[in-house]
Design an enzyme around this catalytic site. Structure first.
Site, PDB file in Angstrom:
ATOM      1  N   GLY A  44       0.819  -1.288   0.113  1.00  0.00           N
ATOM      2  CA  GLY A  44       0.028  -0.026   0.042  1.00  0.00           C
ATOM      3  C   GLY A  44       0.702   1.233   0.048  1.00  0.00           C
ATOM      4  O   GLY A  44       2.085   1.113   0.137  1.00  0.00           O
ATOM      5  N   CYS A  87       5.164  -6.255   1.580  1.00  0.00           N
ATOM      6  CA  CYS A  87       5.636  -4.755   1.771  1.00  0.00           C
ATOM      7  C   CYS A  87       4.903  -4.035   2.743  1.00  0.00           C
ATOM      8  O   CYS A  87       5.084  -4.590   3.788  1.00  0.00           O
ATOM      9  CB  CYS A  87       5.342  -4.138   0.261  1.00  0.00           C
ATOM     10  SG  CYS A  87       6.344  -2.795   0.142  1.00  0.00           S
ATOM     11  N   TYR A  88       4.059  -3.015   2.504  1.00  0.00           N
ATOM     12  CA  TYR A  88       3.302  -2.332   3.621  1.00  0.00           C
ATOM     13  C   TYR A  88       2.693  -3.665   4.635  1.00  0.00           C
ATOM     14  O   TYR A  88       2.682  -3.237   5.648  1.00  0.00           O
ATOM     15  CB  TYR A  88       2.193  -1.603   2.907  1.00  0.00           C
ATOM     16  CG  TYR A  88       1.432  -0.854   3.823  1.00  0.00           C
ATOM     17  CD1 TYR A  88       1.637   0.364   4.402  1.00  0.00           C
ATOM     18  CD2 TYR A  88       0.252  -1.677   4.351  1.00  0.00           C
ATOM     19  CE1 TYR A  88       0.799   1.049   5.570  1.00  0.00           C
ATOM     20  CE2 TYR A  88      -0.601  -0.750   5.203  1.00  0.00           C
ATOM     21  CZ  TYR A  88      -0.355   0.244   5.869  1.00  0.00           C
ATOM     22  OH  TYR A  88      -1.126   0.820   7.118  1.00  0.00           O
ATOM     23  N   HIS A  92       8.221  -7.585  -3.551  1.00  0.00           N
ATOM     24  CA  HIS A  92       6.987  -8.287  -4.182  1.00  0.00           C
ATOM     25  C   HIS A  92       7.183  -9.402  -4.897  1.00  0.00           C
ATOM     26  O   HIS A  92       7.734  -9.541  -5.842  1.00  0.00           O
ATOM     27  CB  HIS A  92       6.500  -7.121  -5.244  1.00  0.00           C
ATOM     28  CG  HIS A  92       6.120  -5.954  -4.298  1.00  0.00           C
ATOM     29  ND1 HIS A  92       4.870  -5.766  -4.076  1.00  0.00           N
ATOM     30  CD2 HIS A  92       6.681  -4.757  -4.131  1.00  0.00           C
ATOM     31  CE1 HIS A  92       4.673  -4.695  -3.538  1.00  0.00           C
ATOM     32  NE2 HIS A  92       5.770  -3.992  -3.646  1.00  0.00           N
ATOM     33  N   GLU A 118       4.918 -11.243  -6.166  1.00  0.00           N
ATOM     34  CA  GLU A 118       4.234 -11.311  -7.251  1.00  0.00           C
ATOM     35  C   GLU A 118       4.616 -10.765  -8.889  1.00  0.00           C
ATOM     36  O   GLU A 118       4.022 -11.150  -9.678  1.00  0.00           O
ATOM     37  CB  GLU A 118       2.663 -10.618  -7.012  1.00  0.00           C
ATOM     38  CG  GLU A 118       2.765  -9.240  -6.806  1.00  0.00           C
ATOM     39  CD  GLU A 118       3.332  -8.614  -5.325  1.00  0.00           C
ATOM     40  OE1 GLU A 118       3.778  -9.273  -4.756  1.00  0.00           O
ATOM     41  OE2 GLU A 118       3.025  -7.324  -5.273  1.00  0.00           O
ATOM     42  N   SER A 125     -21.695  -9.714 -27.621  1.00  0.00           N
ATOM     43  CA  SER A 125     -20.782  -8.579 -28.476  1.00  0.00           C
ATOM     44  C   SER A 125     -19.728  -9.394 -29.420  1.00  0.00           C
ATOM     45  O   SER A 125     -19.467  -8.625 -30.062  1.00  0.00           O
ATOM     46  CB  SER A 125     -20.163  -7.730 -27.490  1.00  0.00           C
ATOM     47  OG  SER A 125     -19.122  -8.376 -26.827  1.00  0.00           O
ATOM     48  N   GLY A 156     -17.025 -10.298 -28.257  1.00  0.00           N
ATOM     49  CA  GLY A 156     -15.923 -10.420 -27.035  1.00  0.00           C
ATOM     50  C   GLY A 156     -15.676 -11.639 -26.652  1.00  0.00           C
ATOM     51  O   GLY A 156     -16.751 -12.173 -26.340  1.00  0.00           O
ATOM     52  N   VAL A 157     -14.631 -12.015 -25.592  1.00  0.00           N
ATOM     53  CA  VAL A 157     -14.386 -12.915 -24.963  1.00  0.00           C
ATOM     54  C   VAL A 157     -15.446 -13.405 -23.790  1.00  0.00           C
ATOM     55  O   VAL A 157     -15.994 -14.419 -23.691  1.00  0.00           O
ATOM     56  CB  VAL A 157     -12.758 -13.316 -24.455  1.00  0.00           C
ATOM     57  CG1 VAL A 157     -12.597 -14.445 -23.933  1.00  0.00           C
ATOM     58  CG2 VAL A 157     -11.987 -12.545 -25.294  1.00  0.00           C
ATOM     59  N   ASP A 158     -15.699 -12.347 -22.908  1.00  0.00           N
ATOM     60  CA  ASP A 158     -16.228 -12.368 -21.933  1.00  0.00           C
ATOM     61  C   ASP A 158     -17.717 -12.784 -22.108  1.00  0.00           C
ATOM     62  O   ASP A 158     -18.358 -13.687 -21.402  1.00  0.00           O
ATOM     63  CB  ASP A 158     -16.302 -10.980 -20.925  1.00  0.00           C
ATOM     64  CG  ASP A 158     -14.788 -10.718 -20.770  1.00  0.00           C
ATOM     65  OD1 ASP A 158     -13.975 -11.457 -20.690  1.00  0.00           O
ATOM     66  OD2 ASP A 158     -14.491  -9.553 -20.244  1.00  0.00           O
ATOM     67  N   SER A 159     -18.617 -12.121 -22.931  1.00  0.00           N
ATOM     68  CA  SER A 159     -19.952 -12.191 -23.001  1.00  0.00           C
ATOM     69  C   SER A 159     -20.055 -13.722 -23.885  1.00  0.00           C
ATOM     70  O   SER A 159     -21.059 -14.220 -23.847  1.00  0.00           O
ATOM     71  CB  SER A 159     -20.627 -11.190 -23.756  1.00  0.00           C
ATOM     72  OG  SER A 159     -20.213 -10.895 -25.244  1.00  0.00           O
ATOM     73  N   SER A 160     -19.033 -14.089 -24.861  1.00  0.00           N
ATOM     74  CA  SER A 160     -19.098 -15.319 -25.594  1.00  0.00           C
ATOM     75  C   SER A 160     -19.129 -16.372 -24.519  1.00  0.00           C
ATOM     76  O   SER A 160     -19.765 -17.434 -24.677  1.00  0.00           O
ATOM     77  CB  SER A 160     -17.905 -15.296 -26.609  1.00  0.00           C
ATOM     78  OG  SER A 160     -18.252 -14.214 -27.372  1.00  0.00           O
ATOM     79  N   LYS A 183      -9.488 -12.550 -16.307  1.00  0.00           N
ATOM     80  CA  LYS A 183      -9.460 -12.733 -17.901  1.00  0.00           C
ATOM     81  C   LYS A 183      -8.699 -13.899 -18.366  1.00  0.00           C
ATOM     82  O   LYS A 183      -9.009 -14.830 -19.164  1.00  0.00           O
ATOM     83  CB  LYS A 183      -8.566 -11.421 -18.578  1.00  0.00           C
ATOM     84  CG  LYS A 183      -8.849 -11.303 -20.083  1.00  0.00           C
ATOM     85  CD  LYS A 183     -10.399 -10.623 -20.228  1.00  0.00           C
ATOM     86  CE  LYS A 183     -10.746 -10.273 -21.730  1.00  0.00           C
ATOM     87  NZ  LYS A 183     -11.823  -9.495 -21.884  1.00  0.00           N
TER      88      LYS A 183
END
Ligand code: XMP
Length: 513
Positions: free
Chosen positions: A57, A84-85, A171, A173, A225, A227-231, A369
């Site tokens: 943070g 970290c924080y 970090h 990550e 649409s 797009g990947v998500d709605s598909s 995603k």
């Protein structure tokens, strides 16, 4: 869902890498949830987390308004990893000391770690990690041992193995930390006892089963649409309830060349879905006539999208559920709402909740995603759609500067198609995370044959980015740029100049509007 029984809590203290930590945990095949640091010990207990990670943070732990955690958390018997924080907060809360240094330790840093500690088990004793801090733990709390040091930092890591508390000043990550994933796995598997059971194949199977139960014999409507998500969301529902799902594909006319037909053929022919395509280009164009302000364009397209969708939905009679492709970053981002509005993103496809549905179905609410893509592949969606580069809801309308007309759309569609063809012919798909052409509103003088021309300028944009929040312009070979430029000028018409955008984000954005 049984695979969610093993879950980790990520407590967000406002760090820029909080979502990245969550993604990394998921990459370790462990389900996790990101919540504000304000979550209480009682809530944590009720939810049954197997481990907690405190993120970094921007604050100092001794700032007056520094975010702190409920101290009762340390009495729950749940393993905690502070980063970290989060590491400093753990130290300070448990009786250690945090100090500010005169110098900032930033970037790649060599550390020495104790490989007989839990976090550094099987790690290299000397390695490189990513640091970004000014404050440091100057005194460790009672019961802890220092497990890593660097030249500039006396406590790079500490742990209390009896209570299962661990802290990392760096970090783990970020990619620059060479063995970061190993440290995370050690925490998740060896301290928390997770078994790496989170799999996209089981996610798809379980979700389909749950959707069947939830929907029963009722009907579902989805705005597809392409797009990947709605598909992926629509396909999950389709696998669960078949033709009880109707998809409405509003083609606003701002898609790339042939894209509308591809969407239709994949979902109607390949998956046999109940798909209604609404060709609404004229409706959208007449709304946009005379409008050149980018935000006004976005708003009008968003509103018109909803109107078209509603008009179509009305014709279908009573439908109980609305399915949406909301994914986890959308949920997290709308939860904090602290970022300034630069552009009104996601204004297309964001349907109002008051259109008379009994409930909203969001099968991808918990996924990142890359996980959505994996599910898409599991379900048999073609790779080219699953790996499609992001495409803004308002489409080409915000890649045409100024007023949008049918003629300009045709010019841009053709120029953009050439750019995409050349990128794939030269295998440059992986050199840029997003690339497209923009039709500027600028005309300039040129010469062709013996005559003067006064035509439009096309700008080419290609960027590399991992999160689309920041981006760098892609170093595309000159000969490819030359080929694209020549082809656009020779094949498209109405263009006599092509420029390449060499601005990063910030200060520019990826799209031009
Ligand atoms: P900017 O231009 O803000 O874009 O740097 C960042 C990413 O977001 C995409 N983008 C959108 N996506 N609806 C969307 O779903 C929108 O209105 C929208 N506008 C921009 C953009 O293509 C880039 O990937």
């Amino acid at each position: 869902m049984e695979i969610k029984n093993e879950k980790i809590l990520i407590m967000d203290f406002g760090g820029q890498y909080s979502q990245l930590i969550a993604r990394r945990v998921r990459e370790c095949s462990v389900y996790c949830e990101l919540h504000s640091y304000k979550i209480t010990a009682e809530e944590i207990k009720a939810k049954g987390y197997m481990g907690i990670i405190f993120t970094g943070g921007p604050n100092s732990t001794y700032d007056e308004n520094a975010p702190v955690c409920d101290p009762e958390i340390f009495k729950l018997g749940i393993p905690v990893l502070g980063i970290c924080y989060g590491a400093q907060l753990m130290a300070q809360t448990l009786g250690g000391k945090v100090k500010s240094s005169d110098t900032k330790e930033y970037g790649k840093t060599e550390i020495e770690c104790n490989t007989s500690s839990l976090i550094f088990h099987a790690a290299k004793p000397k390695t490189v990690v990513w640091m970004s801090h000014t404050d440091y733990i100057s005194e460790i709390p009672h019961g802890f041992k220092t497990t890593a040091i660097s030249e500039g930092c006396p406590v790079v890591a500490m742990e209390d193995i009896k209570r299962n508390f661990f802290a990392l000043q760096f970090h783990p990550e970020v990619q620059h930390t060479q063995e970061g994933m190993l440290y995370l796995r050690n925490f998740l598997y060896n301290a928390c006892g997770c078994t790496a059971a989170w799999r996209m194949s089981s996610f798809a199977k379980n979700t389909i089963k749950e959707l069947k139960k939830q929907i029963g014999a009722k009907k579902v409507l989805c705005a597809l649409s392409g797009g990947v998500d709605s598909s992926v969301a629509a396909l999950l529902v389709h696998k669960a309830v078949g033709n009880q799902l109707t998809c409405i594909f509003v083609d606003h006319g701002f898609l790339r060349k042939d894209e509308g037909d591809q969407v239709e053929s994949i979902f109607r022919s390949k998956f046999n879905m109940n798909l209604i395509r609404v060709n609404a280009q004229d409706r959208f164009l007449s709304k946009l006539a005379g409008v050149s302000d980018p935000e006004a364009k976005r708003k009008l397209i968003g509103e018109e999208f909803i109107r078209v969708f509603e008009d179509e939905a009305k014709k279908l009679g009573k439908i109980e559920f609305l399915c949406q492709g909301t994914i986890y970053p959308d949920v997290v981002e709308s939860g904090t709402g602290e970022a300034a509005v630069i552009k009104s993103h996601h204004n297309v496809g964001g349907l109002p909740e008051d259109v008379g549905f009994e409930g909203i179905i969001e099968p991808l609410r918990d996924l990142f995603k890359d996980e959505v893509r994996q599910v898409g592949l599991e379900l048999g969606i073609p790779e080219q759609l699953v790996w499609r580069q992001p495409f803004p809801g308002p489409g080409l309308a915000i890649r045409i500067m100024g007023e949008v007309t049918a003629d300009k759309l045709e010019i841009l569609r053709n120029a953009d198609a050439i750019m995409r063809e050349e990128f794939s012919a030269n295998d440059l798909g992986k050199s840029a995370d997003q690339y497209f052409a923009v039709l500027t509103d600028t005309k300039s003088v040129g010469v062709m044959g013996d005559g003067r021309t006064y035509e439009y300028t096309i700008a080419l944009r290609a960027v590399t980015t991992s999160d689309f929040m920041t981006a760098d312009w892609a170093r595309i070979p000159y000969d490819v740029l030359e080929k694209i430029s020549n082809r656009i000028i020779n094949e498209v018409g109405s263009i006599n100049r092509v420029v390449y955008d060499i601005t990063s984000k910030p200060p520019a954005t990826i799209e031009w509007e």
